[in-house]
Design a protein around this motif. Structure first.
Motif, mmCIF file in Angstrom:
data_model
loop_
_atom_site.group_PDB
_atom_site.id
_atom_site.type_symbol
_atom_site.label_atom_id
_atom_site.label_comp_id
_atom_site.label_asym_id
_atom_site.label_seq_id
_atom_site.Cartn_x
_atom_site.Cartn_y
_atom_site.Cartn_z
ATOM 1 N N LYS A 149 65.858 57.213 34.002
ATOM 2 C CA LYS A 149 66.789 57.767 33.119
ATOM 3 C C LYS A 149 66.794 59.376 32.976
ATOM 4 O O LYS A 149 67.416 59.915 33.107
ATOM 5 C CB LYS A 149 66.870 56.929 31.680
ATOM 6 C CG LYS A 149 68.019 57.578 30.683
ATOM 7 C CD LYS A 149 67.925 56.742 29.342
ATOM 8 C CE LYS A 149 68.814 57.417 28.464
ATOM 9 N NZ LYS A 149 70.302 57.090 28.882
ATOM 10 N N GLU A 153 68.944 62.807 34.512
ATOM 11 C CA GLU A 153 69.253 64.115 33.866
ATOM 12 C C GLU A 153 68.483 65.470 34.522
ATOM 13 O O GLU A 153 68.790 66.521 33.881
ATOM 14 C CB GLU A 153 69.010 63.916 32.638
ATOM 15 C CG GLU A 153 69.601 62.933 31.849
ATOM 16 C CD GLU A 153 69.660 62.731 30.340
ATOM 17 O OE1 GLU A 153 69.586 63.655 29.883
ATOM 18 O OE2 GLU A 153 69.522 61.676 29.997
ATOM 19 N N GLN A 156 70.910 68.022 35.132
ATOM 20 C CA GLN A 156 71.329 68.952 33.852
ATOM 21 C C GLN A 156 70.358 69.885 33.288
ATOM 22 O O GLN A 156 70.335 71.054 33.065
ATOM 23 C CB GLN A 156 71.771 68.108 32.899
ATOM 24 C CG GLN A 156 72.356 68.635 31.882
ATOM 25 C CD GLN A 156 72.610 67.466 30.485
ATOM 26 O OE1 GLN A 156 72.913 66.576 30.940
ATOM 27 N NE2 GLN A 156 72.730 68.112 29.273
ATOM 28 N N TYR A 242 61.151 59.331 26.525
ATOM 29 C CA TYR A 242 62.145 59.755 27.093
ATOM 30 C C TYR A 242 62.868 60.609 25.718
ATOM 31 O O TYR A 242 62.962 60.355 24.647
ATOM 32 C CB TYR A 242 63.115 58.726 27.262
ATOM 33 C CG TYR A 242 64.563 59.436 27.694
ATOM 34 C CD1 TYR A 242 65.123 60.007 28.713
ATOM 35 C CD2 TYR A 242 65.457 59.112 26.589
ATOM 36 C CE1 TYR A 242 66.252 60.408 28.996
ATOM 37 C CE2 TYR A 242 66.843 59.420 26.794
ATOM 38 C CZ TYR A 242 67.251 60.132 28.221
ATOM 39 O OH TYR A 242 68.471 60.596 28.168
ATOM 40 N N PRO A 244 66.919 63.180 25.866
ATOM 41 C CA PRO A 244 67.757 63.751 26.532
ATOM 42 C C PRO A 244 67.648 64.890 26.890
ATOM 43 O O PRO A 244 67.114 65.819 26.236
ATOM 44 C CB PRO A 244 69.172 63.364 25.630
ATOM 45 C CG PRO A 244 68.581 62.234 24.524
ATOM 46 C CD PRO A 244 67.120 62.748 24.434
ATOM 47 N N ALA A 245 68.596 65.428 28.015
ATOM 48 C CA ALA A 245 68.439 66.909 28.777
ATOM 49 C C ALA A 245 68.532 68.120 27.575
ATOM 50 O O ALA A 245 67.961 68.983 27.698
ATOM 51 C CB ALA A 245 69.399 66.846 29.684
ATOM 52 N N ASP A 246 69.595 67.683 26.667
ATOM 53 C CA ASP A 246 69.965 68.846 25.895
ATOM 54 C C ASP A 246 68.859 69.012 24.612
ATOM 55 O O ASP A 246 68.539 70.037 24.420
ATOM 56 C CB ASP A 246 71.188 68.469 25.029
ATOM 57 C CG ASP A 246 72.415 68.806 26.119
ATOM 58 O OD1 ASP A 246 72.325 69.438 26.927
ATOM 59 O OD2 ASP A 246 73.477 68.154 25.721
#
Length: 254
Positions: A149, A153, A156, A242, A244-246
């Protein structure tokens, strides 16, 4: 009831995953004194109970009379001098800025130094176009769902100016099938394409060569990695699991 030590350790790893991930050896200055009598007694106690458990080192902890015991590929323990009693968990200090986790305070500069010493050619690196604004080191397992996952990303992250530097950490060990896949990726002609294929659950051609997979796996254990993805910033801050990219971008560029 006589509970095997391995059961206690495995339970601790599950229940205290974040705590264990933040443990590491003391700095060189704190290790100048070694109590040989305590070292011998603690090793003897564990050897008698569970000879298959390997102790890497025994050093005085920050708490008087208590010794920090580093287990090979296992959690950090805090033991009595005679090895009869031990606990698994974090040690805290009443610092000037409040309550501080001793392991976190000790570990971050060590991670920073050891990761900065890694050769770029030994990692699989996904770089942004132009000059990078920041970077993360990621101990990864190609069969890990959250690693897959995160990899989705990476474009990004690159677009946000973050360089992703992969190191190998096959969760099931160096003799597992995943480890062989990762060796094949590191030995591929196009390592980034091989990594992307494996993270997309595709097969790649088996390959063998001189590779850093085993050394990186050992390094991960030394840095407190117990699961994947284990993300570490350039200044040695560990992000277990994990994100998220942001969120990662905000942490790296803050």
């Amino acid at each position: 009831m006589n509970i095997p030590v391995s059961t206690v350790l495995h339970a601790a790893l599950r229940g205290l995953a974040v705590c264990v991930a933040l443990t590491a050896p003391l700095s060189a200055s704190a290790e100048t004194f070694v109590d040989k009598a305590a070292d011998t007694a603690i090793r003897k106690a564990f050897q008698k109970s569970r000879p298959d458990l390997i102790i890497e080192e025994v050093v005085p902890s920050e708490m008087s009379g208590v010794y920090r015991v580093e287990m090979e590929n296992g959690p950090t323990l805090y033991s009595s001098a005679n090895g009869q009693f031990f606990i698994v968990g974090d040690l805290y200090e009443m610092g000037e800025s409040g309550i501080e986790n001793v392991a976190v305070k000790r570990m971050q500069p060590m991670r920073e130094a050891l990761l900065a010493a890694q050769k770029r050619e030994d990692m699989i690196i996904f770089s942004p176009k132009g000059k990078a604004k920041g970077a993360i080191y990621v101990f990864t397992d190609v069969d890990c769902g959250y690693c897959q996952k995160l990899h989705a990303e990476v474009p990004q992250l690159n677009a946000n100016g973050i360089e992703v530097r992969y190191l190998a950490y096959p969760r099931q060990g160096l003799h597992a099938a995943t480890s062989k896949k990762m060796v094949s990726a590191w030995c591929a002609d196009d390592r980034k394409a091989a990594m992307t294929a494996l993270k997309s659950r595709q097969e790649i051609k088996p390959r063998e060569c001189a590779n850093p997979v085993a050394e990186q796996y050992k390094l991960g254990g030394k840095l407190g990695v117990t699961g994947t993805p284990a993300i570490i910033t350039e200044d040695g801050f560990l992000i277990p699991g994990y994100k998220p990219a942001d969120e990662l971008t905000a942490i790296v560029l803050q």
